[in-house]
Design a protein around this motif. Structure first.
Motif, PDB file in Angstrom:
ATOM      1  N   TRP A  43       4.336  19.260 -40.247  1.00  0.00           N
ATOM      2  CA  TRP A  43       4.522  20.015 -38.992  1.00  0.00           C
ATOM      3  C   TRP A  43       3.393  19.759 -38.009  1.00  0.00           C
ATOM      4  O   TRP A  43       3.505  20.047 -36.823  1.00  0.00           O
ATOM      5  N   ARG A  71      12.545  21.044 -35.823  1.00  0.00           N
ATOM      6  CA  ARG A  71      12.887  22.409 -36.202  1.00  0.00           C
ATOM      7  C   ARG A  71      13.193  22.408 -37.699  1.00  0.00           C
ATOM      8  O   ARG A  71      13.797  21.458 -38.203  1.00  0.00           O
ATOM      9  N   PRO A  99      10.683   0.360 -39.104  1.00  0.00           N
ATOM     10  CA  PRO A  99      11.838  -0.404 -39.583  1.00  0.00           C
ATOM     11  C   PRO A  99      11.458  -1.847 -39.859  1.00  0.00           C
ATOM     12  O   PRO A  99      10.513  -2.357 -39.262  1.00  0.00           O
ATOM     13  N   GLY A 107      18.850   9.927 -39.190  1.00  0.00           N
ATOM     14  CA  GLY A 107      18.686  10.918 -40.259  1.00  0.00           C
ATOM     15  C   GLY A 107      18.388  12.265 -39.603  1.00  0.00           C
ATOM     16  O   GLY A 107      18.619  12.456 -38.399  1.00  0.00           O
ATOM     17  N   SER A 108      17.841  13.208 -40.365  1.00  0.00           N
ATOM     18  CA  SER A 108      17.546  14.550 -39.825  1.00  0.00           C
ATOM     19  C   SER A 108      16.705  14.465 -38.558  1.00  0.00           C
ATOM     20  O   SER A 108      16.926  15.198 -37.591  1.00  0.00           O
ATOM     21  N   THR A 109      15.724  13.550 -38.560  1.00  0.00           N
ATOM     22  CA  THR A 109      14.811  13.441 -37.422  1.00  0.00           C
ATOM     23  C   THR A 109      15.532  12.899 -36.194  1.00  0.00           C
ATOM     24  O   THR A 109      15.471  13.490 -35.107  1.00  0.00           O
ATOM     25  N   GLN A 151      17.891  15.365 -34.516  1.00  0.00           N
ATOM     26  CA  GLN A 151      17.225  16.404 -33.714  1.00  0.00           C
ATOM     27  C   GLN A 151      16.731  15.842 -32.386  1.00  0.00           C
ATOM     28  O   GLN A 151      16.810  16.498 -31.349  1.00  0.00           O
ATOM     29  N   ARG A 190      22.528   2.996 -37.982  1.00  0.00           N
ATOM     30  CA  ARG A 190      22.995   2.118 -39.067  1.00  0.00           C
ATOM     31  C   ARG A 190      23.931   2.935 -39.969  1.00  0.00           C
ATOM     32  O   ARG A 190      25.125   2.754 -39.921  1.00  0.00           O
ATOM     33  N   ALA A 228      12.703   6.714 -35.475  1.00  0.00           N
ATOM     34  CA  ALA A 228      12.970   7.861 -36.366  1.00  0.00           C
ATOM     35  C   ALA A 228      13.468   7.275 -37.672  1.00  0.00           C
ATOM     36  O   ALA A 228      14.548   7.600 -38.158  1.00  0.00           O
ATOM     37  N   GLY A 231      12.160   7.187 -40.763  1.00  0.00           N
ATOM     38  CA  GLY A 231      11.924   7.778 -42.067  1.00  0.00           C
ATOM     39  C   GLY A 231      10.555   7.522 -42.671  1.00  0.00           C
ATOM     40  O   GLY A 231       9.605   7.120 -41.970  1.00  0.00           O
TER      41      GLY A 231
HETATM   42  P1  NAP Z   1      15.689   9.250 -42.950  1.00  0.00           P
HETATM   43  O1  NAP Z   1      16.584  10.348 -43.319  1.00  0.00           O
HETATM   44  O2  NAP Z   1      15.198   8.339 -44.003  1.00  0.00           O
HETATM   45  O3  NAP Z   1      16.418   8.435 -41.806  1.00  0.00           O
HETATM   46  C1  NAP Z   1      15.892   7.229 -41.328  1.00  0.00           C
HETATM   47  C2  NAP Z   1      16.914   6.606 -40.419  1.00  0.00           C
HETATM   48  O4  NAP Z   1      16.399   5.390 -39.907  1.00  0.00           O
HETATM   49  C3  NAP Z   1      18.217   6.255 -41.128  1.00  0.00           C
HETATM   50  O5  NAP Z   1      19.283   6.538 -40.274  1.00  0.00           O
HETATM   51  C4  NAP Z   1      18.075   4.758 -41.345  1.00  0.00           C
HETATM   52  O6  NAP Z   1      19.285   4.070 -41.508  1.00  0.00           O
HETATM   53  C5  NAP Z   1      17.385   4.376 -40.071  1.00  0.00           C
HETATM   54  N1  NAP Z   1      16.782   3.059 -40.156  1.00  0.00           N
HETATM   55  C6  NAP Z   1      15.731   2.670 -40.903  1.00  0.00           C
HETATM   56  N2  NAP Z   1      15.492   1.361 -40.720  1.00  0.00           N
HETATM   57  C7  NAP Z   1      16.421   0.925 -39.825  1.00  0.00           C
HETATM   58  C8  NAP Z   1      16.691  -0.332 -39.239  1.00  0.00           C
HETATM   59  N3  NAP Z   1      15.978  -1.412 -39.537  1.00  0.00           N
HETATM   60  N4  NAP Z   1      17.734  -0.430 -38.362  1.00  0.00           N
HETATM   61  C9  NAP Z   1      18.462   0.655 -38.068  1.00  0.00           C
HETATM   62  N5  NAP Z   1      18.249   1.880 -38.592  1.00  0.00           N
HETATM   63  C10 NAP Z   1      17.243   2.004 -39.470  1.00  0.00           C
HETATM   64  O7  NAP Z   1      14.365   9.807 -42.209  1.00  0.00           O
HETATM   65  P2  NAP Z   1      14.175  11.141 -41.349  1.00  0.00           P
HETATM   66  O8  NAP Z   1      15.308  11.335 -40.428  1.00  0.00           O
HETATM   67  O9  NAP Z   1      12.807  11.095 -40.792  1.00  0.00           O
HETATM   68  O10 NAP Z   1      14.267  12.285 -42.423  1.00  0.00           O
HETATM   69  C11 NAP Z   1      13.482  12.218 -43.607  1.00  0.00           C
HETATM   70  C12 NAP Z   1      13.477  13.569 -44.263  1.00  0.00           C
HETATM   71  O11 NAP Z   1      12.611  14.434 -43.539  1.00  0.00           O
HETATM   72  C13 NAP Z   1      14.795  14.287 -44.259  1.00  0.00           C
HETATM   73  O12 NAP Z   1      15.666  13.822 -45.251  1.00  0.00           O
HETATM   74  C14 NAP Z   1      14.351  15.689 -44.471  1.00  0.00           C
HETATM   75  O13 NAP Z   1      14.063  15.933 -45.815  1.00  0.00           O
HETATM   76  C15 NAP Z   1      13.060  15.746 -43.671  1.00  0.00           C
HETATM   77  N6  NAP Z   1      13.305  16.305 -42.324  1.00  0.00           N
HETATM   78  C16 NAP Z   1      13.600  17.612 -42.238  1.00  0.00           C
HETATM   79  C17 NAP Z   1      13.838  18.163 -41.014  1.00  0.00           C
HETATM   80  C18 NAP Z   1      14.161  19.606 -40.917  1.00  0.00           C
HETATM   81  O14 NAP Z   1      13.803  20.414 -41.724  1.00  0.00           O
HETATM   82  N7  NAP Z   1      14.852  19.966 -39.910  1.00  0.00           N
HETATM   83  C19 NAP Z   1      13.793  17.402 -39.866  1.00  0.00           C
HETATM   84  C20 NAP Z   1      13.477  16.052 -39.987  1.00  0.00           C
HETATM   85  C21 NAP Z   1      13.233  15.515 -41.222  1.00  0.00           C
HETATM   86  P3  NAP Z   1      19.840   3.773 -42.989  1.00  0.00           P
HETATM   87  O15 NAP Z   1      20.184   5.112 -43.536  1.00  0.00           O
HETATM   88  O16 NAP Z   1      20.976   2.862 -42.808  1.00  0.00           O
HETATM   89  O17 NAP Z   1      18.702   3.140 -43.752  1.00  0.00           O
END
Ligand code: NAP
Length: 558
Positions: free
Chosen positions: A63, A72, A167, A203-205, A208, A225, A394, A396
């Motif tokens: 955070w 959020r 990425p 993803g989640s990020t 948002q 993707r 975003a 991950g």
């Molecule tokens: P993530 O869920 O791992 O998502 C990463 C995104 O980036 C995926 O859509 C992925 O696609 C994409 N990506 C990565 N490399 C790429 C590339 N070369 N070309 C195109 N797309 C690419 O990461 P995140 O969204 O940061 O979330 C991580 C975790 O943080 C969540 O699962 C959650 O646990 C936590 N989080 C929680 C909250 C909350 O409480 N509200 C908010 C944000 C995050 P692919 O899936 O195809 O690889």
């Protein structure tokens, strides 16, 4: 609870300085997120000599770093808060059902001041190595300031999501526009007005960010993707009467959370999907959609093990996407297929799908039109170049193990953690490892982290560690280490119980699929938070039978 108040602000505290003798401590805590903060508080109250290290400029962990627009929490704030202090529960008041990042940081600041925690942390400081000194039975911890510390116990409160991942797309250094990373967002406000903005990751990020900046940007290009399943959050302002009621019943709410699979209060079903009629199923799903949050996950008992039931629910959500998104082609691209719903982290949104009805928001489907490279001016996909003033990553994290493998952790006989974990993380309860005495993890990679409320897990883990240290003090013991047999037994259980889970059918950070060359597989405990706690409690009974202890060889305290 300590009742003192202080005006603490993040600052550098006295450190030995390069070349000085190592500072002798009882406990070093690495990480200043929820786990590290509670650890510092707990061990200070036990009268131990403590020092915390935090790479960020202040407390807060994810955070602190994740200041991106729209950040959020997607667990109810009431659940996503400390339970160890009735005073804090009563004194702090949440304003929204799902708190935004600034309110979460305000809560963290409130707790830090209330408990005078900051004075025990050194900020802007990374630990670069932690090594076990067999002869002296202590950990030597070195920081990137060149300072050395010696401690009987080392607590890795490094968190499951601490190492953001760029990425694997060539040419990032070539891009001359503004490049922002969600996980290292600037502290000053960022304007999107009139700009052509690209977001990579949904993803989640990413979700948002997209719903927040869609209405602000000149043009927004979302590079998707794998589409995520996202459900309505239905966030609400919390009414004073409701907050007062919660405050009167916190003890019961916490008890219910501790006795749940997710470490939070959420309706849980007792019925299997096919045990009710198709009409009833539809009504239950409609209700869950209207109620919002993760209600959908609690509609039926078998959604994570019955692929057919899961597909019905996935199709229900796809139908909702089709109802919201005007352009049928965009709607189709946004519909997740090819993996079970909830097998990747489910997301919550307030207007994500609606955002694609805006004329300035464009979905780029990276499956049919993959990104080839960053260019000077933007991003080149197979179909051509998209010029962008700003690109937001975003993409991950190197989750679960990334933070601990980012520096040298060296156990008995010089054995490095990255050797021990070369085929994936192994530990007993996600708390301790054979070969690494007196080293503890909170929310470790073989516990329920990512699948349950991280604050409940942190409290469980810190309390467990504190009890172990007390046991050792009471019995004149100097080292604690799980047996190989205990560790193997735990990992067998972890692997066995996840075999039926549909989580294995999806590629995500949960199974290490998002990081090149990372060992693949689910190493999280899928048995639920309540069961995890029971395993931890059992391990501490009858003299910790799964551990070997050493008696103090000498008086090691300085
Ligand atoms: P993530 O869920 O791992 O998502 C990463 C995104 O980036 C995926 O859509 C992925 O696609 C994409 N990506 C990565 N490399 C790429 C590339 N070369 N070309 C195109 N797309 C690419 O990461 P995140 O969204 O940061 O979330 C991580 C975790 O943080 C969540 O699962 C959650 O646990 C936590 N989080 C929680 C909250 C909350 O409480 N509200 C908010 C944000 C995050 P692919 O899936 O195809 O690889």
């Amino acid at each position: 609870m300590s009742t003192e108040r202080s005006n603490d602000t993040p600052q550098q505290h006295t450190a030995p300085g390069a070349g000085n003798a190592p500072k002798r401590l009882d406990v070093v805590v690495v990480g200043g997120g929820f786990g590290g903060m509670y650890a510092i508080y707990k061990f200070r109250e036990m009268g131990l000599r403590i020092q915390g290290f935090e790479a960020g400029g202040d407390l807060g962990g994810v955070w602190y770093w994740n200041r991106y627009p729209g950040a959020r929490v997607d667990l109810p704030s009431i659940d996503y808060s400390y339970s160890f202090s009735p005073e804090i529960e009563q004194e702090w008041t949440w304003s929204e059902q799902f708190a935004a990042q600034p309110e979460l940081l305000a809560y963290i600041d409130f707790v830090a001041k209330r408990l005078s925690l900051r004075e025990h942390f050194q900020f802007n400081t990374r630990v670069t190595s932690a090594a076990w000194d067999e002869a002296r039975q202590l950990w030597t911890v070195i920081t990137d300031r060149g300072d050395a510390y010696e401690a009987s116990y080392c607590i890795m409160a490094t968190g499951p999501l601490s190492i953001p991942k760029d990425p694997e797309i060539p040419g990032i250094e070539r891009y001359t526009g503004r490049l922002l990373r969600a996980g290292k967002w600037p502290h000053e406000p960022v304007s999107f007005a009139g700009l052509r903005v690209g977001v990579i990751g949904t993803g989640s990020t990413g979700i948002q960010i997209v719903q927040e900046i869609g209405p602000q940007a000149g043009e927004l290009f979302v590079f998707q993707r794998t589409p995520s399943f996202t459900m309505p959050m239905r966030n609400e302002t919390l009414e004073p009467d409701y907050v007062a009621e919660v405050k009167r019943h916190y003890a019961g709410i916490r008890e219910a959370a501790r006795n749940s699979a997710v470490g939070g209060v959420r309706p849980q079903s007792t019925r299997a999907f096919f045990s009710v009629t198709p009409n009833q199923r539809r009504r239950l799903l409609d209700d869950a959609w209207k109620n919002g949050g993760l209600a959908m996950l609690g509609t039926f008992t078998d959604l994570m093990v019955n692929a057919e039931a899961n597909e019905h629910v996935a199709e229900f959500v796809r139908g909702k996407i089709g109802e919201v998104v005007n352009d049928p082609d965009t709607a189709e691209k946004l519909k997740p297929r090819g993996y079970p719903i909830f097998a990747r982290r489910p997301c919550l949104d307030s207007s994500y799908y609606e955002t694609y009805n805006r004329p300035n928001v464009h979905l780029v489907d990276c499956f049919s039109d993959p990104i080839l490279e960053f260019t000077e001016k933007g991003i080149r996909t197979q179909s051509g170049e998209v010029e962008l003033d700003m690109i937001i990553l975003a993409t991950g994290y190197d989750g679960l193990t990334g933070a601990l493998l980012a520096f040298d952790v060296i156990g008995r006989q010089g054995r490095k953690l990255n050797e021990k974990w070369q085929d994936g993380p192994r530990s007993y309860l996600g708390l301790m490892m054979e070969g690494f005495p007196n080293l503890f993890m909170t929310t470790g990679p073989n516990g329920p982290a990512a699948l349950a409320n991280i604050i409940r897990i942190s409290e469980n883990d810190v309390d467990w560690i504190a009890a172990a240290i007390t046991h050792m003090d009471n019995n004149g013991l100097s080292t604690i280490e799980p047996t190989r047999k205990a560790e193997d037994g735990w990992m067998d259980l972890v692997f066995r119980i996840c075999q039926r889970s549909l989580i294995l059918k999806a590629k995500s950070w949960w199974v290490g699929a998002n990081v090149k060359d990372k060992p693949q597989g689910l190493t999280l405990f899928t048995g639920g938070f309540q069961k995890y706690q029971e395993h931890c409690a059992a391990a501490a009974q009858n003299g910790y039978p799964a551990f070997v202890f050493d008696r103090a060889k000498e008086a090691v305290a300085a």
